[in-house]
Design a protein around this motif. Sequence first.
Motif, PDB file in Angstrom:
ATOM      1  N   TYR A 232      -4.899   2.393  -3.358  1.00  0.00           N
ATOM      2  CA  TYR A 232      -4.373   2.847  -4.672  1.00  0.00           C
ATOM      3  C   TYR A 232      -3.055   2.469  -4.974  1.00  0.00           C
ATOM      4  O   TYR A 232      -2.406   3.227  -5.958  1.00  0.00           O
ATOM      5  N   ARG A 233      -2.401   1.977  -4.103  1.00  0.00           N
ATOM      6  CA  ARG A 233      -0.833   1.556  -4.198  1.00  0.00           C
ATOM      7  C   ARG A 233       0.199   2.722  -4.156  1.00  0.00           C
ATOM      8  O   ARG A 233       0.817   2.678  -4.663  1.00  0.00           O
TER       9      ARG A 233
ATOM     10  N   THR B  34       8.293   7.342  -2.515  1.00  0.00           N
ATOM     11  CA  THR B  34       8.284   8.864  -2.505  1.00  0.00           C
ATOM     12  C   THR B  34       6.951   9.122  -3.063  1.00  0.00           C
ATOM     13  O   THR B  34       6.540  10.103  -3.355  1.00  0.00           O
ATOM     14  N   GLY B  35       5.779   8.171  -2.679  1.00  0.00           N
ATOM     15  CA  GLY B  35       4.556   8.636  -3.078  1.00  0.00           C
ATOM     16  C   GLY B  35       3.938   9.464  -1.809  1.00  0.00           C
ATOM     17  O   GLY B  35       4.071   9.232  -0.926  1.00  0.00           O
ATOM     18  N   VAL B  36       3.149  10.576  -2.353  1.00  0.00           N
ATOM     19  CA  VAL B  36       2.273  11.384  -1.399  1.00  0.00           C
ATOM     20  C   VAL B  36       1.042  11.523  -2.051  1.00  0.00           C
ATOM     21  O   VAL B  36       0.533  11.606  -2.756  1.00  0.00           O
TER      22      VAL B  36
ATOM     23  N   ARG C  57      11.604  12.408  -8.667  1.00  0.00           N
ATOM     24  CA  ARG C  57      11.279  11.018  -8.692  1.00  0.00           C
ATOM     25  C   ARG C  57       9.946  10.821  -7.961  1.00  0.00           C
ATOM     26  O   ARG C  57       9.584   9.464  -7.906  1.00  0.00           O
ATOM     27  N   GLY C  58       9.302  11.674  -7.257  1.00  0.00           N
ATOM     28  CA  GLY C  58       8.060  11.489  -6.471  1.00  0.00           C
ATOM     29  C   GLY C  58       7.040  11.396  -7.404  1.00  0.00           C
ATOM     30  O   GLY C  58       6.859  11.482  -8.192  1.00  0.00           O
ATOM     31  N   GLU C  59       5.978  10.909  -6.606  1.00  0.00           N
ATOM     32  CA  GLU C  59       4.609  10.669  -7.132  1.00  0.00           C
ATOM     33  C   GLU C  59       3.515  11.173  -6.116  1.00  0.00           C
ATOM     34  O   GLU C  59       3.741  11.085  -4.977  1.00  0.00           O
TER      35      GLU C  59
ATOM     36  N   LEU D  14       2.377   6.373 -11.348  1.00  0.00           N
ATOM     37  CA  LEU D  14       0.897   6.424 -10.986  1.00  0.00           C
ATOM     38  C   LEU D  14       0.273   7.544 -11.656  1.00  0.00           C
ATOM     39  O   LEU D  14       0.619   8.338 -12.165  1.00  0.00           O
ATOM     40  N   SER D  15      -1.154   7.064 -11.841  1.00  0.00           N
ATOM     41  CA  SER D  15      -1.866   8.059 -12.730  1.00  0.00           C
ATOM     42  C   SER D  15      -1.933   9.505 -12.210  1.00  0.00           C
ATOM     43  O   SER D  15      -2.021   9.545 -10.887  1.00  0.00           O
TER      44      SER D  15
END
Length: 174
Positions: free
Chosen positions: A81-82, A90-92, A49-51, A166-167
Amino acid sequence: MVKSNSSQASFARWWRQVLFVPVLHSKWLTPAAKARLTEQVALAERGHRGEVFLIIENHLPIQDAYHLDCRDRAIDLFSEYRVWDTEENTGVLIYVNICEHKLEIVADRGISTHVSPTVWSAMCEKAVSGIANQKTEESLMELLDEVGQLLRQYYHLEHDPAGNELSDTVVFLK
């Protein structure tokens, strides 16, 4: 992992940005290399589920370079870039600054609770070592794979019905 801006002012850092000639240092980032890195981001995001978000920048913005170092620039881009704006935090962000020969990883609070800063630092050091040996693309591909494996370890999910938040496209800031 997000900290407030606390960079030391540096006239030397500012001069490095002013004197940097991008065309001499970013030849490796061809459209084909950018496409391969974008595909690697997509692969790194499968099964969890991470980005993962990759930004490559030639140099710090001249107007900010005196007061802003690469870590603080990465944190600013994490916000801009949010990357922080994912459902489970879980964004990296992987930030590469070509002029400074620096790589920073900024991880959102969801994944930071599971992964210690020393793990992120070790991953950065390994990638920077490869970049120093003129293996930039290969080092980034390997780093993206490692980040994906780490996210799978803590946020495993066979099928992600919510999709991509995210893109996957690599952002190149000239």
